[in-house]
Scaffold this motif. Structure first.
Motif, PDB file in Angstrom:
ATOM      1  N   ALA A   2       0.707  -1.113  -0.076  1.00  0.00           N
ATOM      2  CA  ALA A   2       0.123  -0.034   0.134  1.00  0.00           C
ATOM      3  C   ALA A   2       0.826   1.289   0.144  1.00  0.00           C
ATOM      4  N   THR A   4       1.935   4.686   1.194  1.00  0.00           N
ATOM      5  CA  THR A   4       2.009   5.354   2.524  1.00  0.00           C
ATOM      6  C   THR A   4       2.280   6.793   2.240  1.00  0.00           C
ATOM      7  N   HIS A  43     -11.856  10.868   0.459  1.00  0.00           N
ATOM      8  CA  HIS A  43     -10.829   9.623   1.094  1.00  0.00           C
ATOM      9  C   HIS A  43     -11.686   8.597   1.983  1.00  0.00           C
ATOM     10  N   ASP A  44     -10.830   7.172   1.824  1.00  0.00           N
ATOM     11  CA  ASP A  44     -11.679   6.344   2.837  1.00  0.00           C
ATOM     12  C   ASP A  44     -11.425   6.587   4.086  1.00  0.00           C
ATOM     13  N   ALA A  46     -11.590   4.560   6.602  1.00  0.00           N
ATOM     14  CA  ALA A  46     -10.630   3.563   7.513  1.00  0.00           C
ATOM     15  C   ALA A  46      -9.175   3.670   7.116  1.00  0.00           C
ATOM     16  N   THR A  47      -8.960   3.952   5.889  1.00  0.00           N
ATOM     17  CA  THR A  47      -7.457   3.730   5.605  1.00  0.00           C
ATOM     18  C   THR A  47      -6.892   5.227   5.305  1.00  0.00           C
ATOM     19  N   HIS A  49      -6.791   6.593   2.384  1.00  0.00           N
ATOM     20  CA  HIS A  49      -6.323   6.806   0.838  1.00  0.00           C
ATOM     21  C   HIS A  49      -7.491   7.479   0.218  1.00  0.00           C
TER      22      HIS A  49
END
Length: 130
Positions: A2, A4, A43-44, A46-47, A49
């Motif tokens: 992923a 970062t 953006h997500d 939870a993550t 992103h």
């Protein structure tokens, strides 16, 4: 693996503008044309992103759903399953069904506003209003 990389404010603005142009100046969810002022980076939650560029109001509503679905006893798959049929459900004609008890038509709302305004004016003048 992923990504970062965390963008700074200037980079986020550049990403949003480039993504908005790549999306043909359209909201990624609705497909409607949006102005640069209406375009926001989604953006997500939870993550973290970045996902796409959405209309400001669409992004706000999506964020509320994404942050609160558990509160309403839903799972993420249940929320996702609702999404495709919502448009059809909301666009359907329900005019043959009865009205909800507390719903007021636009005429009823206008009449109530006018009544309250008359009462307020009468109260200021010190006279009774019927």
């Amino acid at each position: 693996m992923a990504n970062t990389q965390r963008l700074n404010a200037r980079q986020l603005k550049e990403w949003r503008e480039a993504t908005w142009l790549a999306q043909a100046k359209r909201c990624a969810l609705t497909g409607y044309t949006i102005s640069a002022a209406e375009a926001v980076a989604d953006h997500d939650h939870a993550t973290g992103h970045l996902r796409a560029v959405l209309h400001r109001g669409v992004n706000s509503l999506l964020g509320k759903q994404e942050n609160n679905y558990r509160r309403y006893g839903l799972s993420l798959p249940m929320l996702a399953a609702m999404a495709p049929p919502i448009g059809k459900y909301l666009a359907a004609d329900y005019s043959n069904n009865p009205l909800y008890p507390t719903h007021r038509t636009e005429d009823e709302k206008r009449e109530l506003r006018n009544k309250r305004a008359r009462e307020s004016r009468a109260k200021k003048k010190g006279t009774a209003c019927k």
